[in-house]
Design a protein around this motif. Structure first.
Motif, short mmCIF file in Angstrom:
data_model
loop_
_atom_site.label_atom_id
_atom_site.label_comp_id
_atom_site.label_asym_id
_atom_site.label_seq_id
_atom_site.Cartn_x
_atom_site.Cartn_y
_atom_site.Cartn_z
N LYS A 84 0.61 -1.05 0.18
CA LYS A 84 0.03 -0.01 0.16
C LYS A 84 0.81 1.25 0.09
CE LYS A 84 -4.41 -1.65 1.66
NZ LYS A 84 -5.07 -1.67 2.66
N GLN A 89 -2.41 0.80 -2.90
CA GLN A 89 -3.46 -0.24 -3.05
C GLN A 89 -2.86 -1.53 -2.60
OE1 GLN A 89 -6.46 0.87 -3.14
NE2 GLN A 89 -6.31 2.76 -4.62
N PHE A 93 -7.34 -5.20 -4.68
CA PHE A 93 -7.84 -3.84 -5.32
C PHE A 93 -7.43 -4.00 -6.79
CE2 PHE A 93 -7.62 0.33 -6.96
CZ PHE A 93 -9.16 0.77 -6.61
N ILE A 94 -6.09 -4.16 -6.77
CA ILE A 94 -5.25 -3.98 -7.94
C ILE A 94 -5.88 -5.09 -9.05
CG2 ILE A 94 -3.04 -4.11 -9.24
CD1 ILE A 94 -1.88 -3.25 -6.57
N LEU A 270 -4.44 1.64 -13.28
CA LEU A 270 -4.82 2.05 -11.58
C LEU A 270 -5.18 3.77 -11.58
CD1 LEU A 270 -2.18 -0.20 -9.52
CD2 LEU A 270 -4.63 -0.54 -10.00
#
Ligand code: AMP
Ligand code: ZN
Length: 273
Positions: A84, A89, A93-94, A270
């Motif tokens: 993170k 992140q 999430f990625i 992202l």
């Protein structure tokens, strides 16, 4: 004991480590990377651990705690890179963004990010060699997966040593467990009573790799060795056909086969979120 001798032989035959090298072991916290860290330390190499906290919930938390304890007990310096802090992140999430935007699934995204961070941090801590825990089963799976995908050239760099000092910005990656079957490593880790998690990554389900692994379950270690060794014989002949020049990524300066590296392509997705 047998594994330790196999590791010494692979290091010797493939010239993996020079005297005085700082050897950094990429630690997932699983049996393979923990065992190779322990063995290299026992042989007497100057070893350190490097682990990425991927933020896979409880699973990552337990791995981090157990590796911190393991390294303290064995007097091994350990660096834990916080994903993170690095990328803003966690891995879930990625992966979700990349699935939505590029339909990239399986372990591809995680693999690209891990390689990028490990190379960057290995340089930062002054590594001469970066060790991964890949074993004979992983390599046999790779050969078959590439064959089934119809592109065995994808495996052209398959070897106990990849990257190298001749490539700018690349810390040479080495795999001293390349010829050691997973079952032997499991036996070794259990005999040594390593206090680690023995389960597989919770994200790796329904992937092509998992299917290939299941497919190879009934295949003996001897046959797996043949798959890997016979492919190794082919590799030297295939090399001439698939040499792509390595250069430095225009965005991040890390080694890349194209103008922009795969990690930066992911970062681009992202940033657009
Ligand atoms: P995997 O791709 O998960 O099968 O892992 C292959 C190898 O990559 C492991 O044996 C480790 O050496 C390295 N590795 C995997 N996950 C991590 C992590 N979170 N941090 C550092 N190294 C890792
Ligand atoms: Zn890049």
């Amino acid at each position: 004991m047998e594994i330790e001798n196999e590791v010494k032989e692979t290091i010797r035959n493939h010239n993996l480590i020079k005297e005085g090298d700082k050897v950094v072991v990429a630690l997932s916290g699983g049996k393979d990377s923990t065992s190779i860290l322990y063995i290299l330390k026992k042989i007497g190499y100057n070893v350190e651990g490097l682990m990425i906290d991927l933020y896979l919930g409880e699973w990552s938390k337990i791995h981090n705690e157990k590796m911190t304890k393991f390294c303290e007990e064995n007097n091994i310096p350990l660096t834990i890179v916080d994903l993170k802090k690095e990328l803003g992140q966690g891995i879930c999430f990625i992966k979700a963004v990349l699935k939505e935007q590029k339909n990239l699934t399986g372990c591809t995204v995680c693999g690209i990010i891990k390689r990028w961070i490990l190379n960057k941090w290995a340089k930062k801590i002054g590594a001469d060699k970066l060790v991964t825990g890949h074993n004979l089963d992983d390599e046999a799976q790779n050969v078959l997966m590439n064959f089934l995908k119809g592109n065995i050239l994808l495996g052209v760099n398959s070897s106990p040593a990849t990257g190298g000092s001749e490539v700018e910005g690349f810390v040479q990656r080495i795999k001293p467990l390349f010829f050691v079957p997973e079952s032997e490593i499991m036996k070794y880790a259990k005999e040594k009573k390593f206090d680690i998690l023995y389960d597989k990554c919770p994200c790796a389900f329904g992937t092509y790799r998992v299917e290939t692994r299941e497919w190879l379950e009934g295949v003996s270690n001897n046959e797996k060795m043949k798959i890997v060794k016979n492919f190794q014989k082919l590799v030297s002949r295939l090399k001439g056909e698939n040499v792509t020049e390595i250069r430095l990524c225009r965005e991040c300066g890390e080694p890349s086969r194209g103008e922009i590296c795969n990690a930066c392509k992911i970062f681009g997705c992202l940033n657009s979120k």
